[in-house]
Design a protein around this motif. Structure first.
Motif, PDB file in Angstrom:
ATOM      1  N   UNK A 166      32.362  26.529   2.314  1.00 21.08           N
ATOM      2  CA  UNK A 166      30.991  26.068   2.070  1.00 21.08           C
ATOM      3  C   UNK A 166      30.029  27.182   2.468  1.00 21.08           C
ATOM      4  N   UNK A 167      29.315  27.726   1.483  1.00 21.18           N
ATOM      5  CA  UNK A 167      28.491  28.907   1.714  1.00 21.18           C
ATOM      6  C   UNK A 167      27.087  28.706   1.164  1.00 21.18           C
ATOM      7  N   UNK A 168      26.146  29.473   1.686  1.00 20.83           N
ATOM      8  CA  UNK A 168      24.814  29.481   1.095  1.00 20.83           C
ATOM      9  C   UNK A 168      24.914  30.035  -0.320  1.00 20.83           C
ATOM     10  N   UNK A 169      24.434  29.274  -1.285  1.00 17.61           N
ATOM     11  CA  UNK A 169      24.575  29.679  -2.674  1.00 17.61           C
ATOM     12  C   UNK A 169      23.487  29.022  -3.518  1.00 17.61           C
ATOM     13  N   UNK A 170      22.709  29.863  -4.172  1.00 14.47           N
ATOM     14  CA  UNK A 170      21.612  29.393  -5.023  1.00 14.47           C
ATOM     15  C   UNK A 170      21.261  30.534  -5.972  1.00 14.47           C
ATOM     16  N   UNK A 192      25.857  25.260  -0.084  1.00  7.36           N
ATOM     17  CA  UNK A 192      24.811  24.626   0.723  1.00  7.36           C
ATOM     18  C   UNK A 192      23.473  25.295   0.418  1.00  7.36           C
ATOM     19  N   UNK A 193      22.415  24.563   0.662  1.00  8.14           N
ATOM     20  CA  UNK A 193      21.075  24.985   0.259  1.00  8.14           C
ATOM     21  C   UNK A 193      21.051  25.370  -1.221  1.00  8.14           C
ATOM     22  N   UNK A 194      21.551  24.483  -2.100  1.00  7.93           N
ATOM     23  CA  UNK A 194      21.717  24.844  -3.512  1.00  7.93           C
ATOM     24  C   UNK A 194      20.412  25.116  -4.235  1.00  7.93           C
ATOM     25  N   UNK A 195      19.298  24.609  -3.691  1.00  7.28           N
ATOM     26  CA  UNK A 195      17.980  24.851  -4.291  1.00  7.28           C
ATOM     27  C   UNK A 195      17.175  25.846  -3.470  1.00  7.28           C
ATOM     28  N   UNK A 196      17.851  26.552  -2.535  1.00  8.28           N
ATOM     29  CA  UNK A 196      17.181  27.519  -1.649  1.00  8.28           C
ATOM     30  C   UNK A 196      16.005  26.869  -0.929  1.00  8.28           C
ATOM     31  N   UNK A 197      16.247  25.610  -0.492  1.00 10.35           N
ATOM     32  CA  UNK A 197      15.209  24.829   0.195  1.00 10.35           C
ATOM     33  C   UNK A 197      13.907  24.815  -0.610  1.00 10.35           C
ATOM     34  N   UNK A 198      14.056  24.749  -1.919  1.00 13.66           N
ATOM     35  CA  UNK A 198      12.903  24.642  -2.811  1.00 13.66           C
ATOM     36  C   UNK A 198      12.318  25.964  -3.259  1.00 13.66           C
ATOM     37  N   UNK A 199      12.810  27.075  -2.730  1.00 17.15           N
ATOM     38  CA  UNK A 199      12.205  28.377  -3.020  1.00 17.15           C
ATOM     39  C   UNK A 199      12.344  28.779  -4.483  1.00 17.15           C
ATOM     40  N   UNK A 272      21.210  32.088   8.170  1.00 13.23           N
ATOM     41  CA  UNK A 272      21.705  33.182   8.992  1.00 13.23           C
ATOM     42  C   UNK A 272      22.799  33.998   8.311  1.00 13.23           C
ATOM     43  N   UNK A 273      23.012  35.198   8.804  1.00 13.64           N
ATOM     44  CA  UNK A 273      24.097  36.070   8.350  1.00 13.64           C
ATOM     45  C   UNK A 273      25.382  35.648   9.077  1.00 13.64           C
ATOM     46  N   UNK A 274      26.420  35.250   8.328  1.00 12.77           N
ATOM     47  CA  UNK A 274      27.655  34.781   8.984  1.00 12.77           C
ATOM     48  C   UNK A 274      28.335  35.847   9.842  1.00 12.77           C
ATOM     49  N   UNK A 275      28.076  37.108   9.591  1.00 10.31           N
ATOM     50  CA  UNK A 275      28.734  38.156  10.392  1.00 10.31           C
ATOM     51  C   UNK A 275      28.131  38.270  11.787  1.00 10.31           C
ATOM     52  N   UNK A 276      26.933  37.755  11.971  1.00  9.04           N
ATOM     53  CA  UNK A 276      26.275  37.883  13.280  1.00  9.04           C
ATOM     54  C   UNK A 276      25.872  36.549  13.902  1.00  9.04           C
TER      55      UNK A 276
END
Length: 278
Positions: A166-170, A192-199, A272-276
């Motif tokens: 499950x990843x941020x993807x929009x 997750x955040x498929x609509x980029x929180x409305x952006x 957030x960046x998953x690497x950090x």
């Protein structure tokens, strides 16, 4: 509320289970609103609810499922192991605690919420999830926010691949390389955040496509996710938007429209960046 046949297609998982492709997310839904909002989603027709320990609303999700009068097997429930529960024993205790809050004997999908590479305990945590699945406390196991290196490591060290990541993807963050890795490993992509929180909703290209189909830009984006094969779970507390987000099966994007959306990728995270992170 009696169960009714769902219009939502399912996606086959590598472990033989199936997951509803469109679900309802409760990230940032306050606990005091979660029962009402989740119940409305279930009444609309959603049968896949995505929660997490970190959202502080697992108990309310469980209450909503019971209030809806649906059989447990008719609702797909996902929850997640958060960063402070990494480690073998901690992760196993964490799922038991989530099940107590949900008042359920099992979940359908349990995820590692973030890899937290700075702790370097995600492999140990993954081994615990493998055991939890064997014990019947979760039907499927997966990860969230894992990068390619994290995925390759857990597979190399355990021989078990997650069913989903499950990843941020929009449209502004399409992650084509990571999605190719998922395809190679037979891992389903969840957005997750498929609509980029409305952006993305005011983007002219999306508005133009929406006008062509007589739908909203949000519906266009959700339809795009579905046609890519992603599992997607938009979040809203607004009754009209909850219904709108479910009404995405009456039209199909053309190849040219999909290409126009692909052209919007900016590589821009809102999370957030998953690497950090962690």
């Amino acid at each position: 509320m009696a169960s009714t046949p769902s219009t939502v297609p399912t996606v086959q998982l590598r472990d033989g289970e199936q997951i509803p492709q469109l679900g309802f997310g409760v990230f940032q839904v306050p606990p005091e609103e979660t029962v009402e909002v989740t119940l409305r989603a279930l009444e609309t027709g959603y049968r896949h609810i995505d929660t997490a320990k970190a959202y502080n609303n697992e108990a309310e999700v469980g209450q909503a499922v019971r209030a809806a009068g649906l059989a447990r097997e008719d609702v797909y429930i996902t929850t997640k192991c958060f960063n402070d529960d990494h480690g073998h024993d901690q992760a196993k205790r964490a799922l038991h605690a989530s099940l107590e809050r949900l008042e359920m004997s099992h979940v359908d999908l349990y995820l590692i919420h973030w890899p937290v590479p700075s702790k370097d305990r995600y492999v140990e945590t993954w081994k615990a999830l493998v055991e939890l699945q064997q014990e019947g406390l979760t039907r499927s196991i997966g990860v969230s926010n894992f990068q390619q290196a994290h995925l390759e490591r857990i597979v190399a060290e355990t021989g078990v691949a997650p069913v989903v990541n499950q990843i941020e993807l929009h449209p502004y963050l399409q992650q084509p390389g990571l999605r190719r890795e998922h395809a190679d490993l037979n891992v389903v992509t969840e957005a997750w955040s498929p609509l980029a929180q409305g952006a993305v909703l005011d983007d002219p290209a999306l508005v133009e496509i929406a006008e062509r189909h007589g739908v909203t830009a949000g519906q266009v984006v959700l339809r795009w996710h579905l046609q890519l094969g992603n599992v997607v779970f938009p979040k809203s507390v607004t009754p009209s938007r909850i219904a709108e987000n479910f009404d995405v099966f009456g039209f199909t994007l053309t190849g040219d429209e999909v290409s126009a959306i692909e052209a919007l990728d900016r590589g821009e995270r809102i999370g957030p960046d998953p690497d950090t992170f962690g």
